[in-house]
Design a protein around this motif. Structure first.
Motif, PDB file in Angstrom:
ATOM      1  N   LEU A 186       0.831  -1.199   0.000  1.00  0.00           N
ATOM      2  CA  LEU A 186       0.000   0.000   0.000  1.00  0.00           C
ATOM      3  C   LEU A 186       0.876   1.264   0.000  1.00  0.00           C
ATOM      4  O   LEU A 186       0.583   2.246  -0.699  1.00  0.00           O
ATOM      5  CB  LEU A 186      -0.924  -0.016   1.240  1.00  0.00           C
ATOM      6  CG  LEU A 186      -2.242   0.729   1.086  1.00  0.00           C
ATOM      7  CD1 LEU A 186      -3.100   0.129  -0.016  1.00  0.00           C
ATOM      8  CD2 LEU A 186      -3.007   0.712   2.405  1.00  0.00           C
ATOM      9  N   THR A 187       1.942   1.226   0.774  1.00  0.00           N
ATOM     10  CA  THR A 187       2.878   2.366   0.806  1.00  0.00           C
ATOM     11  C   THR A 187       3.463   2.585  -0.585  1.00  0.00           C
ATOM     12  O   THR A 187       3.507   3.716  -1.081  1.00  0.00           O
ATOM     13  CB  THR A 187       4.038   2.080   1.801  1.00  0.00           C
ATOM     14  OG1 THR A 187       3.489   1.593   3.006  1.00  0.00           O
ATOM     15  CG2 THR A 187       4.872   3.313   2.050  1.00  0.00           C
ATOM     16  N   ARG A 246      10.298   0.276  -0.226  1.00  0.00           N
ATOM     17  CA  ARG A 246      10.543  -0.369   1.072  1.00  0.00           C
ATOM     18  C   ARG A 246      12.009  -0.743   1.279  1.00  0.00           C
ATOM     19  O   ARG A 246      12.483  -0.849   2.394  1.00  0.00           O
ATOM     20  CB  ARG A 246       9.697  -1.638   1.190  1.00  0.00           C
ATOM     21  CG  ARG A 246       8.228  -1.360   1.294  1.00  0.00           C
ATOM     22  CD  ARG A 246       7.433  -2.554   0.856  1.00  0.00           C
ATOM     23  NE  ARG A 246       7.483  -2.771  -0.580  1.00  0.00           N
ATOM     24  CZ  ARG A 246       7.237  -3.925  -1.176  1.00  0.00           C
ATOM     25  NH1 ARG A 246       6.962  -4.984  -0.480  1.00  0.00           N
ATOM     26  NH2 ARG A 246       7.284  -4.020  -2.504  1.00  0.00           N
ATOM     27  N   ASN A 247      12.710  -0.972   0.182  1.00  0.00           N
ATOM     28  CA  ASN A 247      14.104  -1.435   0.329  1.00  0.00           C
ATOM     29  C   ASN A 247      15.052  -0.258   0.493  1.00  0.00           C
ATOM     30  O   ASN A 247      14.839   0.805  -0.080  1.00  0.00           O
ATOM     31  CB  ASN A 247      14.526  -2.236  -0.908  1.00  0.00           C
ATOM     32  CG  ASN A 247      13.561  -3.365  -1.181  1.00  0.00           C
ATOM     33  OD1 ASN A 247      13.035  -3.963  -0.246  1.00  0.00           O
ATOM     34  ND2 ASN A 247      13.306  -3.613  -2.447  1.00  0.00           N
ATOM     35  N   THR A 269      18.879   2.791 -10.029  1.00  0.00           N
ATOM     36  CA  THR A 269      17.555   3.257 -10.487  1.00  0.00           C
ATOM     37  C   THR A 269      16.621   2.058 -10.690  1.00  0.00           C
ATOM     38  O   THR A 269      15.413   2.173 -10.535  1.00  0.00           O
ATOM     39  CB  THR A 269      17.664   4.057 -11.802  1.00  0.00           C
ATOM     40  OG1 THR A 269      18.502   3.339 -12.709  1.00  0.00           O
ATOM     41  CG2 THR A 269      18.244   5.432 -11.568  1.00  0.00           C
ATOM     42  N   ASN A 270      17.226   0.905 -11.003  1.00  0.00           N
ATOM     43  CA  ASN A 270      16.392  -0.302 -11.199  1.00  0.00           C
ATOM     44  C   ASN A 270      15.934  -0.899  -9.874  1.00  0.00           C
ATOM     45  O   ASN A 270      15.045  -1.741  -9.852  1.00  0.00           O
ATOM     46  CB  ASN A 270      17.122  -1.355 -12.043  1.00  0.00           C
ATOM     47  CG  ASN A 270      18.481  -1.700 -11.502  1.00  0.00           C
ATOM     48  OD1 ASN A 270      18.997  -1.009 -10.613  1.00  0.00           O
ATOM     49  ND2 ASN A 270      19.089  -2.757 -11.996  1.00  0.00           N
ATOM     50  N   ASP A 271      16.530  -0.475  -8.743  1.00  0.00           N
ATOM     51  CA  ASP A 271      16.014  -0.915  -7.440  1.00  0.00           C
ATOM     52  C   ASP A 271      14.787  -0.087  -7.067  1.00  0.00           C
ATOM     53  O   ASP A 271      13.849  -0.587  -6.460  1.00  0.00           O
ATOM     54  CB  ASP A 271      17.080  -0.735  -6.341  1.00  0.00           C
ATOM     55  CG  ASP A 271      18.218  -1.722  -6.525  1.00  0.00           C
ATOM     56  OD1 ASP A 271      17.955  -2.828  -7.047  1.00  0.00           O
ATOM     57  OD2 ASP A 271      19.364  -1.384  -6.172  1.00  0.00           O
ATOM     58  N   ARG A 329      14.152   5.831   2.054  1.00  0.00           N
ATOM     59  CA  ARG A 329      15.135   4.743   2.122  1.00  0.00           C
ATOM     60  C   ARG A 329      16.067   4.728   0.905  1.00  0.00           C
ATOM     61  O   ARG A 329      16.981   3.920   0.842  1.00  0.00           O
ATOM     62  CB  ARG A 329      14.415   3.402   2.232  1.00  0.00           C
ATOM     63  CG  ARG A 329      13.769   3.229   3.587  1.00  0.00           C
ATOM     64  CD  ARG A 329      13.090   1.892   3.701  1.00  0.00           C
ATOM     65  NE  ARG A 329      12.583   1.712   5.051  1.00  0.00           N
ATOM     66  CZ  ARG A 329      11.960   0.633   5.470  1.00  0.00           C
ATOM     67  NH1 ARG A 329      11.774  -0.379   4.646  1.00  0.00           N
ATOM     68  NH2 ARG A 329      11.534   0.551   6.707  1.00  0.00           N
ATOM     69  N   THR A 330      15.796   5.565  -0.057  1.00  0.00           N
ATOM     70  CA  THR A 330      16.691   5.635  -1.218  1.00  0.00           C
ATOM     71  C   THR A 330      17.653   6.807  -1.052  1.00  0.00           C
ATOM     72  O   THR A 330      17.232   7.944  -0.829  1.00  0.00           O
ATOM     73  CB  THR A 330      15.887   5.795  -2.524  1.00  0.00           C
ATOM     74  OG1 THR A 330      15.096   4.636  -2.708  1.00  0.00           O
ATOM     75  CG2 THR A 330      16.798   5.957  -3.727  1.00  0.00           C
TER      76      THR A 330
END
Lengths: 88, 256
Positions: B7-8, B211-212, B197-199, B67-68
């Motif tokens: 949802l986030t 989230r990561n 950017t692909n993460d 988180r990025t």
């Protein structure tokens, strides 16, 4: 530069830059060797190097319609003649 | 827990794409149209507006996706009059580069030029369609001369020589076209590595991966000033050498 010299030099460029050995003078370069527009740009830059001067934008545009080695030789001859006539 | 995380992702994605959509509409009426009508140098103004638009987009990304981490080498923003060669791992890559470079142009898939508004924007920004009719014959010389002028005035051309995004992050073959263009314009080449950017936005996914913990990095791995007049110059060799520099940089980063 006479026609034979131009032809020899163009064939050298094809061997060196495009790995095309002994192309036929009337072969359609696109169909026979997969010669594309980026190759045409490379060829133009090699022709400039061979002639020792920069081509005008108009001369470059004319080159983009060329399809065979014979047409390339005609094109180079025409440019040399034009420059001689202009006294450059 | 997983539902909350999804949802986030969805909420942040919708917020970001909403900015993209409504921001574009606002930019269109308030800035692009006046620029189209009144700017003395329309192409340059459109490029600057796109730079501003994308800069705001990435400011929002930084604010919403905590988180990025963004690690942008300062020298990248200072690149001028160069052909920038990049690896391509996500749809975010071109817009990230636009957000870093005020005077930029690139070669774009011709299908994008048929999209209403977007196509108009690309054309007025001096971007070049990769369609055969634009990249063959006399039209190609016109495009190359425009690129030459753009570079001479301090602008940059950025290109992804792989042609399309890598699905697995690994480098694919480099097309030599961009190197021939650089030779035509007698321009230096800046090899710029994009990572992460692909993460954040994976190929094949609609949602931003918020989230990561990830790190988006943009850095120059090499500046090349080839001797284009040399007897030994070859665009194909230069393409292979450049790809080897990227391979080396990617493997060194993977070892860290």
């Amino acid at each position: 530069m006479i026609r034979e010299e131009i032809e020899k030099e163009i064939k050298n460029i094809f061997r060196r830059e495009f790995e095309v050995e002994n192309p036929g003078l009337d072969d359609n370069l696109r169909e026979a060797y997969g010669f594309d527009s980026i190759d045409a740009i490379e060829l133009l830059l090699e022709i400039e190097k061979m002639l020792g001067f920069e081509l005008t934008q108009e001369e470059k545009k004319q080159a983009m319609e060329i399809r065979t080695i014979n047409q390339i030789c005609d094109y180079v001859e025409k440019i040399i003649r034009a420059r001689v006539a202009a006294g450059k | 827990m997983k539902i909350i995380q999804r949802l986030t992702d969805l909420v942040i994605t919708l917020l970001l794409w909403s900015y993209f959509l409504f921001g574009s509409v606002a930019f269109f009426f308030l800035l692009y149209i006046p620029a189209y009508l009144f700017s003395k140098d329309r192409v340059r103004t459109f490029q600057k507006l796109s730079y501003l638009h994308m800069k705001i987009f990435f400011t929002l990304v930084r604010l919403l996706v905590l988180r990025t981490k963004f690690v942008i080498q300062e020298e990248v923003r200072a690149i001028r009059s160069s052909v920038i060669v990049c690896n391509h791992i996500s749809y975010l890559d071109p817009i990230l580069l636009i957000s870093l470079l005020p005077q930029q142009c690139t070669i774009v898939k011709s299908t994008f030029f048929t999209v209403p508004f977007f196509g108009w924007l690309l054309r007025n920004s001096g971007y070049i369609p990769s369609t055969p009719s634009e990249m063959t014959g006399p039209a190609m010389i016109k495009n190359l001369e425009n690129i030459k002028k753009h570079l001479a005035s301090g602008g940059n051309l950025f290109v992804f020589p792989e042609g399309t995004r890598s699905r697995n992050g690994k480098l694919t073959e480099f097309n030599k076209g961009v190197f021939s263009i650089a030779r035509y314009c007698a321009a230096p080449l800046q090899l710029v590595l994009l990572q992460g950017t692909n993460d954040l936005f994976r190929p094949g996914s609609f949602l931003f991966g918020t989230r990561n913990f990830s790190r988006i990095e943009v850095k120059i791995i090499r500046c090349l000033k080839p001797d284009y007049a040399s007897e030994n110059f070859s665009a194909a060799v230069l393409a292979d050498q450049s790809r080897a520099f990227f391979e080396d940089a990617v493997s060194r980063d993977a070892d860290r």
